[in-house]
Design a protein around this motif. Structure first.
Motif, PDB file in Angstrom:
ATOM      1  N   GLU A 130       0.883  -0.669   0.188  1.00 29.73           N
ATOM      2  CA  GLU A 130      -0.338   0.131  -0.131  1.00 29.73           C
ATOM      3  C   GLU A 130       0.679   1.441   0.090  1.00 29.73           C
ATOM      4  OE1 GLU A 130      -2.328   0.562   3.884  1.00 29.73           O
ATOM      5  OE2 GLU A 130      -3.640   1.941   2.544  1.00 29.73           O
ATOM      6  N   GLU A 131       0.398   2.854  -0.264  1.00 29.63           N
ATOM      7  CA  GLU A 131       1.133   3.599  -0.644  1.00 29.63           C
ATOM      8  C   GLU A 131       0.974   4.262   0.653  1.00 29.63           C
ATOM      9  OE1 GLU A 131       1.060   4.949  -5.003  1.00 29.63           O
ATOM     10  OE2 GLU A 131      -0.119   6.272  -3.827  1.00 29.63           O
ATOM     11  N   VAL A 132       1.601   4.240   1.727  1.00 27.90           N
ATOM     12  CA  VAL A 132       1.494   4.531   2.890  1.00 27.90           C
ATOM     13  C   VAL A 132       2.884   4.763   3.872  1.00 27.90           C
ATOM     14  CG1 VAL A 132      -0.337   4.084   3.930  1.00 27.90           C
ATOM     15  CG2 VAL A 132       1.550   2.629   3.725  1.00 27.90           C
TER      16      VAL A 132
ATOM     17  N   THR B 190       5.312   1.724   3.814  1.00 26.13           N
ATOM     18  CA  THR B 190       5.712   1.336   3.015  1.00 26.13           C
ATOM     19  C   THR B 190       7.655   1.479   2.807  1.00 26.13           C
ATOM     20  OG1 THR B 190       3.930   0.136   2.027  1.00 26.13           O
ATOM     21  CG2 THR B 190       5.061   0.461   0.581  1.00 26.13           C
TER      22      THR B 190
ATOM     23  N   LEU C 242       0.437   0.520  -3.994  1.00 24.05           N
ATOM     24  CA  LEU C 242      -0.909   1.599  -4.513  1.00 24.05           C
ATOM     25  C   LEU C 242      -2.200   1.050  -3.808  1.00 24.05           C
ATOM     26  CD1 LEU C 242      -1.977  -1.777  -6.639  1.00 24.05           C
ATOM     27  CD2 LEU C 242      -0.693   0.477  -7.545  1.00 24.05           C
ATOM     28  N   PRO C 243      -2.909   3.000  -4.196  1.00 26.90           N
ATOM     29  CA  PRO C 243      -3.813   3.155  -2.972  1.00 26.90           C
ATOM     30  C   PRO C 243      -4.321   2.429  -2.378  1.00 26.90           C
ATOM     31  CG  PRO C 243      -3.374   4.354  -4.996  1.00 26.90           C
ATOM     32  CD  PRO C 243      -2.494   3.429  -5.401  1.00 26.90           C
ATOM     33  N   PHE C 244      -4.949   2.273  -0.858  1.00 28.22           N
ATOM     34  CA  PHE C 244      -5.586   1.111  -0.864  1.00 28.22           C
ATOM     35  C   PHE C 244      -6.478   0.477  -1.624  1.00 28.22           C
ATOM     36  CE2 PHE C 244      -7.816  -1.612   2.370  1.00 28.22           C
ATOM     37  CZ  PHE C 244      -8.590  -1.577   2.550  1.00 28.22           C
ATOM     38  N   ASP C 245      -8.225   1.232  -2.459  1.00 21.43           N
ATOM     39  CA  ASP C 245      -8.900   1.395  -3.022  1.00 21.43           C
ATOM     40  C   ASP C 245      -8.544   0.420  -4.074  1.00 21.43           C
ATOM     41  OD1 ASP C 245      -9.880   4.628  -2.180  1.00 21.43           O
ATOM     42  OD2 ASP C 245     -10.411   2.470  -1.181  1.00 21.43           O
ATOM     43  N   GLN C 246      -7.433  -0.489  -4.522  1.00 22.32           N
ATOM     44  CA  GLN C 246      -6.733  -0.430  -6.274  1.00 22.32           C
ATOM     45  C   GLN C 246      -6.714  -2.195  -5.417  1.00 22.32           C
ATOM     46  OE1 GLN C 246      -4.640   1.517  -8.315  1.00 22.32           O
ATOM     47  NE2 GLN C 246      -5.408   3.531  -7.538  1.00 22.32           N
TER      48      GLN C 246
ATOM     49  N   ASP D 159      -9.543  11.450   6.038  1.00 27.01           N
ATOM     50  CA  ASP D 159      -9.004  12.466   5.406  1.00 27.01           C
ATOM     51  C   ASP D 159      -9.574  13.229   5.980  1.00 27.01           C
ATOM     52  OD1 ASP D 159      -8.694  10.626   2.530  1.00 27.01           O
ATOM     53  OD2 ASP D 159      -7.089  11.445   3.241  1.00 27.01           O
TER      54      ASP D 159
END
Lengths: 299, 431
Positions: free
Chosen positions: B50-52, B55, B79-83, B259
C-alpha cells in the motif's frame, strides 16, 4: 437486386471488397474479445451463484438472481436514486448548455476563447473532480462555505437531504460543457432561411426561439440528451470519491451498488444480474429515444 | 454473392466467441511450476504494497536485503488502498501470477485463505531458526491464522487510539462518559470542535464506532464467532455516538472519513479524534501537515480501554513460482533484529520485544508512545474476522450510517445490522 447501384462487377471491385473485409477482421477480433466475450460471460454468470471467493463452488441457479431483484429494496432504491440523478443533472445540463450556446453564438471575436474556456471542466478526470468538490464543499475545510456565509447561507451539501442533488450539481459542472458543445454544433447546422424569415416578419427573440430555433434543434437535442443520459446512468466516480453511497442510502446509484455487491462482497452472479437489468432499462430508453428521432425525421 | 456468403460467416464468428464465453470455464489458477528454485538462482520477486509511510520504510530496508542476498531482487508495486484488493484478486486468479508477495488487510484474510490465494506458512515458520513467532502481539498474530493454519505474519498494526491536543485536554479520559462530556464542553465554548468524527457510510463509521461498542460492553461476535451485535449495549453505544455527533462533532461532517478528520485536527479545527496510533508521530512531525501545531499532540488508549484493531500481514501468493525466496524475504524483514530497525525508522510496531526495547524508545518516538501502543495491543480486537468479513463490515457500516443520517432508528439499525451480519457470515465461502 441490382447490386452496387448498377455498376458492373469488375475483378478490381471484388478484390477491394475482399481486402476491405480482411482489414475489418482485426477490429472484429478486438471487439469480440473486449466486448462480445465479456457480455456473454456476464450473462452466463448472472445465471449462476458465482462468488469470487468460492470459484470451486459455482452453481447454476437460472433466473433466481433476477427474481430476487424484484423484491430487493436496496436495488430499487438505487434505481430510483439513479433516475433522480439523471433527470436533474441532464435537464439542467440541457437548459444551461443551450443557454450558453445561444449566448456564445452572439459573441463576436471572443467567441473561440470563450468556447475553449467553457469546455475545460470536461477534460478533468471525474474522480479528481469528485475529490476536489468533496473538500471544496466541506463545511470546515472548504472554500465555498465561507463564501456562502457572507450571504448568511449555511448549506449542508452532503447531508441526507441534499447529497444526491449536490452530486448532480457536480455532474452539471463537469458535463454542461459537453451539452454546450453539442448545442453549438446543432445551432451551427441550422439553415439560415427560417431565421431571416422570422426577422423580416418582426418576430420577437422569444418567439423566434420557441417557434423556430427549438423545433429545428429538436433532433440535436434528442441525440444530446441520449448521449448524456447514457453517461449519467453510469455515475460512479462522484459517489465513490465523496459519499460511498451515503448518508444512509441517499446517494447509492446503481453502478455503485453493482460495484459493492460484485467486487466488495464478491457476489459476482448477483451483480451481473443487476447489470443486465440496467442494460434492459437502458435499451428501452434508447429505443424510445430512437423512435422519437425517427418520428422527427419523418415529420 | 460474396456479401451474402460472408454475412453468415461473420455471424458464426460472433456466435462462436459468444458461446466460448458460455462454455465451461478453463481451469483457474494453474499454479506455476513447483516450489521455489535453488537459493542460488537469480530470482525476481514482485510484491504489492500500500502507498503508506510504512511501505517507504520497507523500501529502504529492501536495499539492505538485496545487498545481503545477491540473488534476489524485489520489485514493489505500491498502490492506493482502494486499488489493491482488485489487483490481488486478479493476480490470484490469473494463470501467471503478477505478485509473489502480498500484504493482506485483516478483513481479507479468511476469504483469501479460503480462496487458496495464500500459502500456508506454518512449516516455514517452524523451519526458521530464531524467528520467535510468539513474540508478535497476540491479536496481530491471530489475525494471520485461519482455521488453525497460519497464512500471514504481521507487517504493521493500525490499532485505534485517542489522539488529542495536549494543550487543550490535560488528561485523556479513560471513561467514555467523561470523554463525551469533555468534547461536548469544548465544542460548546470554543471555536474548536471537541472531536472530529468519521461517520462515513461503510467501513469508516464501523471502524470508529467499534471502539464505542466495546466501551459500552458490546461486541460484534463472541469467541465462537456467533453474532452478538443485537444487544442493549450496542443500542446504547449507537445512541451515545449519535448524541455526541450532534453535540460535539464539526458541523456537516456526516460524510467525513479519515482525510477530513485528520485535516480538521491538523488544522486546529478539532481537539481530538479516534484514529490510528501512529498518527501521533505524523501529527507531531514539525515538517508535517500540522504546521504550527506539531508537538502539541498526545496519544492514549481509547476511552473504555478496548480498541478496534486493524493490521496488515505479509503473505505469499498461492500461485507464486518462488515461495522459498519469498519466505526468505518475509522472514528476514519480520525477524526480531530487522523489525527493530524498521520500528526505529518509524514503522508501526508488531513485536512485544521491540515495544519494550530501550534503544527503540530512545531512537524512536519515546517510551510513552511505545508503552501506550503495548497497552493498546494487549486488549484490541479486529473489527470482524471470518468469511466475508469485508461484507460484514460494509453491511454494519451501512446501517450505522443510516441511523446517524436519520433513515433508520437506532433499534432498526442494530437489529438489521446484526441480522445481515449473520447472513453474511453464514453464507460463507469457507467450510
Amino acid at each position: 437486386m441490382t447490386g452496387e447501384q448498377g455498376h458492373r462487377r469488375t475483378s478490381g471491385g471484388d478484390a477491394s471488397t475482399r481486402l476491405g473485409r480482411l482489414l475489418v477482421l482485426p477490429l472484429l477480433a478486438v471487439l469480440g474479445a473486449v466486448l462480445i466475450y465479456p457480455v456473454m460471460f456476464t450473462a452466463r454468470v448472472s445465471l449462476q451463484d458465482y462468488r469470487l471467493n468460492a470459484l470451486d463452488r459455482v452453481e447454476f441457479i437460472g433466473l433466481e438472481h433476477y427474481a430476487s431483484l424484484l423484491s430487493n429494496a436496496t436495488f430499487t432504491t438505487a434505481l430510483r436514486n439513479t433516475a433522480v440523478f439523471v433527470v436533474v443533472a441532464v435537464t439542467l445540463e440541457l437548459v444551461l448548455g443551450l443557454a450558453l450556446a445561444l449566448a456564445v453564438q452572439r459573441l463576436g471575436r471572443p467567441r473561440d476563447v470563450v468556447r475553449s474556456l467553457l469546455l475545460m471542466p470536461m477534460f478533468v478526470t471525474p474522480i479528481a473532480v469528485g475529490l476536489v468538490f468533496r473538500f471544496l464543499l466541506n463545511q470546515q475545510l472548504g472554500l465555498i462555505p465561507p463564501l456562502l456565509d457572507v450571504f448568511g447561507l449555511r448549506i449542508n451539501f452532503f447531508g441526507p437531504d441534499l447529497a444526491l442533488l449536490s452530486l448532480a450539481m457536480i455532474d452539471v459542472w463537469q458535463w454542461t460543457p459537453l451539452m454546450f458543445l453539442m448545442m453549438v454544433a446543432g445551432l451551427e447546422s441550422l439553415p439560415q432561411a427560417p431565421f431571416e424569415a422570422a426577422r423580416v416578419d418582426g418576430a420577437s427573440t422569444w418567439f423566434t426561439f420557441r417557434r423556430v430555433t427549438l423545433p429545428l434543434l429538436r433532433p440535436a437535442i434528442i441525440i444530446a440528451v441520449m448521449i448524456r443520459m447514457l453517461d449519467a446512468l453510469r455515475v460512479f466516480e462522484y459517489v465513490f470519491a465523496i459519499t460511498r453511497g451515503g448518508p444512509g442510502q441517499a446517494t447509492e446509484t446503481i453502478q455503485y451498488l453493482i460495484y459493492r455487491v460484485g467486487f466488495q462482497f464478491f457476489r459476482l452472479g448477483e451483480a451481473s444480474a443487476m447489470a443486465y437489468v440496467l442494460v434492459g432499462i437502458v435499451l428501452t430508453l434508447v429505443g424510445v429515444l430512437v423512435w422519437l428521432t425517427r418520428r422527427e425525421a419523418s415529420a | 454473392m460474396n456479401e451474402r456468403r460472408s454475412q453468415p460467416l461473420l455471424l458464426t464468428l460472433v456466435l462462436a466467441v459468444g458461446l466460448a464465453a458460455c462454455g465451461p470455464s478453463a481451469d483457474d489458477t494453474a499454479a506455476s511450476s513447483g516450489g521455489g528454485g535453488a537459493a542460488d538462482e537469480p530470482v525476481t520477486l514482485s510484491a504489492i504494497m500500500e502507498e503508506v509511510p510504512d511501505t517507504d520504510i520497507v523500501l529502504q530496508l529492501i536495499e539492505d536485503f538485496e545487498a545481503d542476498h545477491e540473488n534476489i531482487t524485489i520489485e514493489v508495486e505500491a498502490l492506493p488502498f482502494d486499488q489493491m484488493r482488485d489487483r490481488i484478486i486478479t493476480s490470484a486468479l490469473a494463470p501467471e501470477p503478477t505478485y509473489d508477495i502480498i500484504v493482506v488487510d485483516n478483513p481479507w484474510m479468511t476469504d483469501f485463505a479460503n480462496g487458496d490465494y495464500l500459502l500456508p506458512l506454518d512449516d516455514y515458520i517452524e523451519g526458521t531458526d530464531g524467528y520467535d513467532h510468539d513474540d508478535f502481539a497476540e491479536p496481530l498474530r491471530e489475525i494471520g491464522v485461519v482455521d488453525g493454519t497460519t497464512y500471514g505474519v504481521p507487517f504493521y498494526n493500525y490499532a485505534l487510539s485517542l489522539i488529542y491536543r495536549s494543550d487543550v485536554i490535560d488528561e485523556a479520559p479513560s471513561d467514555i462518559e467523561e470523554y463525551r462530556q469533555l468534547v461536548a464542553d469544548i465544542s460548546a465554548e470554543d471555536d474548536l470542535a471537541g472531536l472530529a468524527m468519521q461517520p462515513q457510510r461503510g467501513y469508516k463509521i464501523f471502524e470508529e464506532w467499534a471502539n464505542w461498542l466495546y466501551a459500552y460492553g458490546g461486541s460484534l461476535t463472541d469467541d465462537s464467532g456467533n453474532v452478538t451485535l443485537d444487544s442493549p449495549e450496542a443500542r446504547r453505544a449507537l445512541e451515545a455516538y449519535i448524541e455526541t455527533y450532534e453535540a460535539a462533532a464539526p458541523e456537516g461532517s456526516l460524510g467525513w472519513g479519515f482525510d477530513e478528520a485528520l485535516r480538521a485536527v491538523a488544522g486546529g479545527g478539532a481537539a481530538s479524534m479516534i484514529s490510528y496510533n501512529w498518527m501521533l508521530p505524523t501529527l507531531n512531525n514539525p515538517d508535517g501537515d500540522a504546521g504550527d501545531l506539531a508537538g502539541s499532540f498526545e496519544v492514549a488508549e481509547v476511552p473504555g480501554g478496548k480498541a478496534a484493531l486493524g493490521s496488515w500481514s505479509w503473505a505469499i501468493a498461492g500461485n507464486s513460482g518462488h515461495p522459498d525466496a519469498a519466505w526468505e524475504f518475509i522472514s528476514w524483514l519480520t525477524s526480531p533484529e530487522i523489525d527493530k530497525q524498521r520500528v526505529i525508522a518509524g514503522g508501526a510496531p508488531t513485536r512485544m520485544s521491540v515495544l519494550s526495547d530501550e534503544e527503540v524508545w530512545e531512537q524512536g518516538y519515546g517510551q510513552h508512545y511505545y508503552e501506550t501502543v503495548g497497552a493498546i495491543l494487549e486488549d484490541a480486537e479486529p473489527l470482524a474476522s471470518g468469511p466475508n468479513a469485508e461484507e460484514v463490515i460494509e453491511v454494519v457500516g451501512t446501517h450505522l450510517n443510516a441511523a446517524i443520517a436519520g433513515d433508520e432508528s437506532v433499534d432498526q439499525a442494530i437489529s438489521r445490522a446484526a441480522a445481515e451480519a449473520e447472513t453474511a457470515f453464514g453464507q460463507s465461502s469457507g467450510g
